[in-house]
Design a protein around this motif. Sequence first.
Motif: not given
Length: 118
Positions: A15-20
Amino acid sequence: MAKADKASKADKTAETEVPGQYGDVVTRLEETVGRLESGNLSLEDSLKAFEEGIRLVRRGEKLLTEAEQRIEQLLQDEDGADVVAPLSVAARPSAPAPAPAAPRAPAPRPPPEDDVPF
């Protein structure tokens, strides 16, 4: 039970991982805004969603800045030679810059009302 804790931590990390990719960032940001606008989140969940939204906005801005820096526009100089210039500095090659206008003389002022010549 340790496996359940690891699974929930993995979910929270995802959830906290930001997409690239920019499109993924926008999609995720729209989902986050939708959750916030629904009004169904607790205060704590709202704060977490807000923080995620800020991270997503910053990532999107970074991706756009990087893309802007990569975009270049091919121009021609006065001799007709091709010149590569950043998009923000680029000028239209077909439209010459207008000559500066000559300064206009100020319009004459009417005399004050008490300066009547009779």
